[in-house]
Design a protein around this motif. Sequence first.
Motif, PDB file in Angstrom:
ATOM      1  N   GLY A 471       0.812  -1.201   0.000  1.00  0.00           N
ATOM      2  CA  GLY A 471       0.000   0.000   0.000  1.00  0.00           C
ATOM      3  C   GLY A 471       0.848   1.253   0.000  1.00  0.00           C
ATOM      4  N   PRO A 472       0.223   2.430  -0.080  1.00  0.00           N
ATOM      5  CA  PRO A 472       0.982   3.692  -0.084  1.00  0.00           C
ATOM      6  C   PRO A 472       1.841   3.874   1.162  1.00  0.00           C
ATOM      7  N   ASP A 473       1.417   3.266   2.294  1.00  0.00           N
ATOM      8  CA  ASP A 473       2.174   3.394   3.541  1.00  0.00           C
ATOM      9  C   ASP A 473       3.198   2.288   3.723  1.00  0.00           C
ATOM     10  N   GLY A 474       3.353   1.421   2.736  1.00  0.00           N
ATOM     11  CA  GLY A 474       4.324   0.346   2.822  1.00  0.00           C
ATOM     12  C   GLY A 474       3.816  -0.916   3.486  1.00  0.00           C
ATOM     13  N   SER A 475       2.570  -0.899   3.976  1.00  0.00           N
ATOM     14  CA  SER A 475       2.006  -2.103   4.590  1.00  0.00           C
ATOM     15  C   SER A 475       1.492  -3.040   3.506  1.00  0.00           C
ATOM     16  N   TRP A 476       1.305  -4.308   3.885  1.00  0.00           N
ATOM     17  CA  TRP A 476       0.909  -5.335   2.925  1.00  0.00           C
ATOM     18  C   TRP A 476      -0.488  -5.845   3.218  1.00  0.00           C
ATOM     19  N   GLN A 477      -1.252  -6.025   2.154  1.00  0.00           N
ATOM     20  CA  GLN A 477      -2.548  -6.683   2.239  1.00  0.00           C
ATOM     21  C   GLN A 477      -2.624  -7.734   1.143  1.00  0.00           C
ATOM     22  N   VAL A 478      -3.350  -8.783   1.417  1.00  0.00           N
ATOM     23  CA  VAL A 478      -3.520  -9.855   0.435  1.00  0.00           C
ATOM     24  C   VAL A 478      -4.872  -9.680  -0.246  1.00  0.00           C
ATOM     25  N   MET A 479      -4.856  -9.707  -1.560  1.00  0.00           N
ATOM     26  CA  MET A 479      -6.102  -9.562  -2.315  1.00  0.00           C
ATOM     27  C   MET A 479      -7.066 -10.672  -1.912  1.00  0.00           C
ATOM     28  N   PRO A 480      -8.296 -10.313  -1.504  1.00  0.00           N
ATOM     29  CA  PRO A 480      -9.248 -11.332  -1.022  1.00  0.00           C
ATOM     30  C   PRO A 480      -9.872 -12.123  -2.165  1.00  0.00           C
ATOM     31  N   GLY A 481      -9.050 -12.874  -2.815  1.00  0.00           N
ATOM     32  CA  GLY A 481      -9.451 -13.675  -3.963  1.00  0.00           C
ATOM     33  C   GLY A 481      -8.196 -14.011  -4.727  1.00  0.00           C
ATOM     34  N   GLY A 482      -8.307 -14.800  -5.720  1.00  0.00           N
ATOM     35  CA  GLY A 482      -7.130 -15.176  -6.487  1.00  0.00           C
ATOM     36  C   GLY A 482      -7.493 -16.155  -7.562  1.00  0.00           C
ATOM     37  N   MET A 483      -6.549 -16.975  -7.921  1.00  0.00           N
ATOM     38  CA  MET A 483      -6.747 -17.913  -9.019  1.00  0.00           C
ATOM     39  C   MET A 483      -6.377 -19.309  -8.535  1.00  0.00           C
ATOM     40  N   THR A 484      -7.325 -20.213  -8.635  1.00  0.00           N
ATOM     41  CA  THR A 484      -7.073 -21.610  -8.302  1.00  0.00           C
ATOM     42  C   THR A 484      -6.831 -22.380  -9.591  1.00  0.00           C
ATOM     43  N   ARG A 485      -5.668 -22.984  -9.693  1.00  0.00           N
ATOM     44  CA  ARG A 485      -5.339 -23.782 -10.872  1.00  0.00           C
ATOM     45  C   ARG A 485      -5.548 -25.255 -10.556  1.00  0.00           C
ATOM     46  N   VAL A 486      -6.132 -25.971 -11.492  1.00  0.00           N
ATOM     47  CA  VAL A 486      -6.416 -27.392 -11.275  1.00  0.00           C
ATOM     48  C   VAL A 486      -5.762 -28.218 -12.373  1.00  0.00           C
ATOM     49  N   ALA A 487      -5.391 -29.431 -11.989  1.00  0.00           N
ATOM     50  CA  ALA A 487      -4.711 -30.331 -12.919  1.00  0.00           C
ATOM     51  C   ALA A 487      -5.663 -30.803 -14.015  1.00  0.00           C
ATOM     52  N   ALA A 488      -5.108 -31.102 -15.172  1.00  0.00           N
ATOM     53  CA  ALA A 488      -5.921 -31.610 -16.277  1.00  0.00           C
ATOM     54  C   ALA A 488      -6.276 -33.080 -16.036  1.00  0.00           C
ATOM     55  N   VAL A 489      -5.288 -33.928 -16.003  1.00  0.00           N
ATOM     56  CA  VAL A 489      -5.510 -35.362 -15.801  1.00  0.00           C
ATOM     57  C   VAL A 489      -4.578 -35.898 -14.725  1.00  0.00           C
ATOM     58  N   ASP A 490      -3.281 -35.644 -14.902  1.00  0.00           N
ATOM     59  CA  ASP A 490      -2.282 -36.136 -13.958  1.00  0.00           C
ATOM     60  C   ASP A 490      -2.458 -35.434 -12.611  1.00  0.00           C
ATOM     61  N   PRO A 491      -2.767 -36.159 -11.541  1.00  0.00           N
ATOM     62  CA  PRO A 491      -2.985 -35.517 -10.241  1.00  0.00           C
ATOM     63  C   PRO A 491      -1.727 -34.918  -9.644  1.00  0.00           C
ATOM     64  N   HIS A 492      -0.571 -35.193 -10.235  1.00  0.00           N
ATOM     65  CA  HIS A 492       0.686 -34.692  -9.699  1.00  0.00           C
ATOM     66  C   HIS A 492       1.102 -33.375 -10.340  1.00  0.00           C
ATOM     67  N   VAL A 493       0.478 -32.994 -11.454  1.00  0.00           N
ATOM     68  CA  VAL A 493       0.926 -31.836 -12.224  1.00  0.00           C
ATOM     69  C   VAL A 493      -0.193 -30.809 -12.310  1.00  0.00           C
ATOM     70  N   VAL A 494       0.032 -29.630 -11.722  1.00  0.00           N
ATOM     71  CA  VAL A 494      -0.910 -28.519 -11.817  1.00  0.00           C
ATOM     72  C   VAL A 494      -0.237 -27.449 -12.658  1.00  0.00           C
ATOM     73  N   SER A 495      -0.608 -27.356 -13.911  1.00  0.00           N
ATOM     74  CA  SER A 495       0.067 -26.455 -14.832  1.00  0.00           C
ATOM     75  C   SER A 495      -0.866 -26.063 -15.958  1.00  0.00           C
ATOM     76  N   MET A 496      -0.906 -24.763 -16.285  1.00  0.00           N
ATOM     77  CA  MET A 496      -1.684 -24.309 -17.429  1.00  0.00           C
ATOM     78  C   MET A 496      -1.063 -24.798 -18.730  1.00  0.00           C
ATOM     79  N   ARG A 497       0.252 -24.913 -18.764  1.00  0.00           N
ATOM     80  CA  ARG A 497       0.921 -25.402 -19.963  1.00  0.00           C
ATOM     81  C   ARG A 497       0.533 -26.840 -20.285  1.00  0.00           C
ATOM     82  N   SER A 498       0.188 -27.584 -19.227  1.00  0.00           N
ATOM     83  CA  SER A 498      -0.174 -28.995 -19.416  1.00  0.00           C
ATOM     84  C   SER A 498      -1.664 -29.181 -19.600  1.00  0.00           C
ATOM     85  N   GLY A 499      -2.364 -28.122 -19.940  1.00  0.00           N
ATOM     86  CA  GLY A 499      -3.795 -28.223 -20.203  1.00  0.00           C
ATOM     87  C   GLY A 499      -4.667 -28.029 -18.992  1.00  0.00           C
ATOM     88  N   GLY A 500      -4.124 -27.477 -17.915  1.00  0.00           N
ATOM     89  CA  GLY A 500      -4.905 -27.268 -16.704  1.00  0.00           C
ATOM     90  C   GLY A 500      -5.977 -26.206 -16.871  1.00  0.00           C
TER      91      GLY A 500
END
Length: 848
Positions: A471-500
């Motif tokens: 923030g302008p005063d140098g303090s930190w806040q976390v955006m109340p929301g975000g992006m949840t990425r989910v795996a395509a098929v392989d339960p071990h790989v969470v990646s948009m490049r892999s079709g997630g």
Amino acid sequence: MNLPSGQPVEPDGLSATTVSAELLDALNAYIGPARPGHFDELRTHKGELRGPWKTFFASIGLSGFESLPECAQTIDRVIRLNGVTYNVYAESQDYARPWSLNPLPMLIDPGEWREISTGLAQRARLLNLILNDVYTSRSLLKASYLPSALVLGNPGYLHALQGVTPVSGTFLHVVAFDLARGPDGRWWVVGQRTQAPSGLGYALENRLIVSRLFTQAYRDMKIQHIGASYRRLLDALEAQTTSIANGQAPKFALLSSGSYSETYFEHAYLARYLGIPLVEGADLTVRNSQVYLRTIHGLERIHGLLRRLDDDFCDPLELRADSALGVPGLLQAVRAGQVVVANALGTGFLESPSIQGFLPSISEHLLGEPLKIPSLHTWWCGEGAAWEDVSPHLGTQVIKPTFSTRQSTNFEPVIASLLNQEQLSTWRARIEQQPAIYTTQTYLPFSQVPTWRSNSIEPRTAMLRFYAVVGPDGSWQVMPGGMTRVAAVDPHVVSMRSGGSTLDTWIMTDEEVDTYSMLPTSGGLPKRYNEHELVSSRSAENLFWLGRYTERAETMLRCARESLVLLSINQRDSHPPLHDAMSELAVQQGLINSDTPGIQTDPAAFGRNLMQRLWQPGVGGLYDTVDTLERIMRSVRDRLPPEHVEIPGRIKALLKSAQNETSASSQRHSQYLIDAIEQLDLVEVPLAALVGFQLDRMTRDLGWRLLTAGRLIERLIHLSKVVDAFFRHAAVYSPRGFDSLLVLFDSTITFRSRYQRQQDILALLDLIAMDPTNPRSIVSVISDLRTQLQVLPDRDAIMTQLPDLQWQDDAITSLIAQICGAGQTGYAISDEIGKRLFAHVSDQHFAS
């Protein structure tokens, strides 16, 4: 080596929500179980819905659950219309994949969010302190809290900035944290992005789409809005640049790597949402250690850069000499304290997974408190003791590159438990040969979230990305929301490049919902009209040529259709002067090769070459013109309506389809021509829509003025050539030629409504040359062009060349000469605009 145990606590009141028995039966029929060993975000170990999901499904009801297939279709349609893409150039040279978004959100209850937001804000503050120490006193290195080899040997550490403290001492403005929940229900930090964190634009688009699918649930569950976090980022930049703006309003820009970036959509989307120009390195220049934007008004000082360009490419003078993406001299401007770069250059070394292993002790040292959210247990193999400790347990680890930004040492993470003994031995030998380039982390089976797939709810492995914003005063806040990425098929790989895929992340609050938004509201925010708005020379040039190529595609289409009509009529009724005029225009438009026989000489050869240059790429015809349109739009998509950008792709698809359709009928000459004309009629519809978007869906700013000027200049040049060809070849004096000229001027209906079937040359010239009410007339084009040019910089020098047509005593020859001269003036004005307003910083391959 064992993960701590514990279970998340559901907030009071959420579990009291009831779901109808009918809906529960439907859910149980459609929901599959999470994989063994993974935490189930949807249901408890007893098979009951967790509190947030009870509230969600109770709010949408059975009808909302049954509408999930339609919701998925709606999302696909909106993403397609908005042109939301994720470019995967690893798969193809130019492959833009539609963004993948699931209709179901990821839900976080208020109690959990307080823990997450507090822990991530603490981490962001810690990381900023580490950067300040490492680039100044280096006390952490001297006291061995961080190994010197790990930091100073990391390509992400910029030795050129040692001793340099950014303006206001803020190194980080946005930090992205990747979190995952383990089998025991605890949250763990998997990684952090400190260089140029991606996803803020996609997170915003996800929220705008999904929140409108479940508006009632969104309100009932008190989901916290995220708009204030974007405003917070701008406020922080403004506060930090005030001291270098010398009393003026600070100016910012978003520095992009260009349209070939895999996340270019969000660069453009975020710049548009924040209200700042999207620029590339070639748009900027450094003078006297200050950064300037090349605009159509000249050089404009830029005080803050929100960058989406990796360190290595930012300054070819001091970093990668082969980079064509950066700004020569940017590091010197940073050293001089004359520009704020968010995030600061040189922050990339913190992204190394090995750093995670040293954060707990550094937190105790710098903050006097332990980390509130733990990192995965991490060993940097470059430390002999660490490698000796973890080597016997290598089979339980994930092997990661220590220096992923160095191509020679980068590789995809390897889950050791999936390797056989021979493979594991091979990896152990590799690590022992070069231990410093390897880091291991304890394998964590990520939790699984509910996702809608076809006609069922399937649990998929997920990793959440949250953003801490200073923030302008140098303090930190976390955006109340975000992006949840989910795996395509392989339960071990969470990646948009892999079709997630992705989910919108909803944060429930038990406090007041902050409804602030930077989007326009129905209340009517006051509009800002700024005649000196920041339009980069590159954007201005692209918009100008967007106008020219849009008009060029229209004229090529109209000329091609009329040529096909002439080919389809009985050649015994042919008129050689008309054929000569149309053949000449076809050559000028790039519709046939210059050495192709004309219509009169060899109509079959003319038709074959015309067809080839209409449909096929790489021959300089209509397809290539539309392809250039698409490339231009991709470069300025931050200034265009979303629907605008997708149209060239639709036109290209129609042209490819037209090639197949006409090939099927190529054995029958007459049917072949009729089919081709019908296909061109189909192409005309989206092309007309493109023109309509330019006229009605764009703000009348300087960029739009240049786009319109480009279209009018192209029209003036083309129409003057039409007049010249038809009168020089005397084609206009036949009934068929007379009608063809009206068709090419798109003025047939107007003329017939006034003069019925008369063939009056003077009436014709009056309509196409001197009638100010006809938008296709020469005087109307000149008048409209003058209106657009008079608001541009250096307008007096540009407009001196515009002619005024004079037609006295029905002197046809004199008027034709003036019209031809006006066409040549169009070329001269185009050159003058380019010389005075455009930077010509790169070869754009535009053709006059």
